[in-house]
Design a protein around this motif. Structure first.
Motif, PDB file in Angstrom:
ATOM      1  N   ASN A  99      -3.297   1.196  -9.705  1.00 11.49           N
ATOM      2  CA  ASN A  99      -4.633   0.628  -9.579  1.00 11.49           C
ATOM      3  C   ASN A  99      -5.683   1.581 -10.146  1.00 11.49           C
ATOM      4  O   ASN A  99      -6.617   1.150 -10.836  1.00 11.49           O
ATOM      5  CB  ASN A  99      -4.925   0.323  -8.112  1.00 11.49           C
ATOM      6  CG  ASN A  99      -6.211  -0.432  -7.932  1.00 11.49           C
ATOM      7  OD1 ASN A  99      -6.627  -1.163  -8.810  1.00 11.49           O
ATOM      8  ND2 ASN A  99      -6.837  -0.237  -6.786  1.00 11.49           N
ATOM      9  N   GLY A 100      -5.554   2.860  -9.877  1.00  8.69           N
ATOM     10  CA  GLY A 100      -6.499   3.844 -10.407  1.00  8.69           C
ATOM     11  C   GLY A 100      -6.463   3.916 -11.923  1.00  8.69           C
ATOM     12  O   GLY A 100      -7.507   3.994 -12.578  1.00  8.69           O
ATOM     13  N   PHE A 160       0.843  -1.197   0.000  1.00 12.77           N
ATOM     14  CA  PHE A 160       0.000   0.000   0.000  1.00 12.77           C
ATOM     15  C   PHE A 160       0.873   1.240   0.000  1.00 12.77           C
ATOM     16  O   PHE A 160       1.296   1.728   1.037  1.00 12.77           O
ATOM     17  CB  PHE A 160      -0.924   0.003   1.225  1.00 12.77           C
ATOM     18  CG  PHE A 160      -1.933  -1.088   1.202  1.00 12.77           C
ATOM     19  CD1 PHE A 160      -3.008  -1.037   0.335  1.00 12.77           C
ATOM     20  CD2 PHE A 160      -1.806  -2.179   2.039  1.00 12.77           C
ATOM     21  CE1 PHE A 160      -3.949  -2.055   0.302  1.00 12.77           C
ATOM     22  CE2 PHE A 160      -2.737  -3.197   2.017  1.00 12.77           C
ATOM     23  CZ  PHE A 160      -3.807  -3.134   1.145  1.00 12.77           C
ATOM     24  N   ASN A 161       1.178   1.763  -1.179  1.00 18.36           N
ATOM     25  CA  ASN A 161       1.939   2.996  -1.293  1.00 18.36           C
ATOM     26  C   ASN A 161       1.371   3.816  -2.450  1.00 18.36           C
ATOM     27  O   ASN A 161       0.432   3.400  -3.125  1.00 18.36           O
ATOM     28  CB  ASN A 161       3.437   2.699  -1.481  1.00 18.36           C
ATOM     29  CG  ASN A 161       3.717   1.843  -2.687  1.00 18.36           C
ATOM     30  OD1 ASN A 161       3.042   1.964  -3.694  1.00 18.36           O
ATOM     31  ND2 ASN A 161       4.702   0.968  -2.590  1.00 18.36           N
ATOM     32  N   ASP A 162       1.935   4.981  -2.673  1.00 18.52           N
ATOM     33  CA  ASP A 162       1.407   5.881  -3.708  1.00 18.52           C
ATOM     34  C   ASP A 162       1.496   5.268  -5.097  1.00 18.52           C
ATOM     35  O   ASP A 162       0.602   5.434  -5.920  1.00 18.52           O
ATOM     36  CB  ASP A 162       2.156   7.208  -3.678  1.00 18.52           C
ATOM     37  CG  ASP A 162       1.823   8.023  -2.448  1.00 18.52           C
ATOM     38  OD1 ASP A 162       0.744   7.780  -1.860  1.00 18.52           O
ATOM     39  OD2 ASP A 162       2.634   8.888  -2.063  1.00 18.52           O
ATOM     40  N   GLU A 192      -1.289   2.732  -5.630  1.00 14.34           N
ATOM     41  CA  GLU A 192      -2.592   3.405  -5.741  1.00 14.34           C
ATOM     42  C   GLU A 192      -2.756   4.051  -7.118  1.00 14.34           C
ATOM     43  O   GLU A 192      -3.833   3.988  -7.721  1.00 14.34           O
ATOM     44  CB  GLU A 192      -2.737   4.451  -4.644  1.00 14.34           C
ATOM     45  CG  GLU A 192      -2.847   3.855  -3.256  1.00 14.34           C
ATOM     46  CD  GLU A 192      -4.077   2.987  -3.081  1.00 14.34           C
ATOM     47  OE1 GLU A 192      -5.147   3.350  -3.609  1.00 14.34           O
ATOM     48  OE2 GLU A 192      -3.964   1.954  -2.427  1.00 14.34           O
ATOM     49  N   LYS A 193      -1.716   4.676  -7.629  1.00 16.61           N
ATOM     50  CA  LYS A 193      -1.785   5.282  -8.965  1.00 16.61           C
ATOM     51  C   LYS A 193      -1.987   4.218 -10.032  1.00 16.61           C
ATOM     52  O   LYS A 193      -2.792   4.380 -10.950  1.00 16.61           O
ATOM     53  CB  LYS A 193      -0.507   6.062  -9.264  1.00 16.61           C
ATOM     54  CG  LYS A 193      -0.401   7.358  -8.518  1.00 16.61           C
ATOM     55  CD  LYS A 193       0.882   8.069  -8.877  1.00 16.61           C
ATOM     56  CE  LYS A 193       1.073   9.296  -8.022  1.00 16.61           C
ATOM     57  NZ  LYS A 193       2.360   9.946  -8.277  1.00 16.61           N
TER      58      LYS A 193
END
Length: 56
Positions: free
Chosen positions: A27-28, A19-21, A24-25
């Protein structure tokens, strides 16, 4: 009297998993691409995604 040098924080790269930036990017972006592909399938086939897959 010699004064000690201040400690230096090592330059460590962020991990590319967990779980890091970065995760998240990624996955988005994958979700946005999937949503656009779903809209394109529905537009060009004239049926919903579940019907197109034969699940409805």
């Amino acid at each position: 009297m010699n004064q000690p040098e201040p400690t230096k924080t090592p330059n460590v790269e962020d991990p590319k998993f967990g779980f890091n930036d970065y995760a998240e990017k990624l996955n988005g972006r994958a979700a946005m691409i999937g949503f656009i592909i779903t809209l394109a399938i529905e537009y060009f086939s004239g049926q919903g995604l579940l019907s197109w897959l034969g699940l409805n």
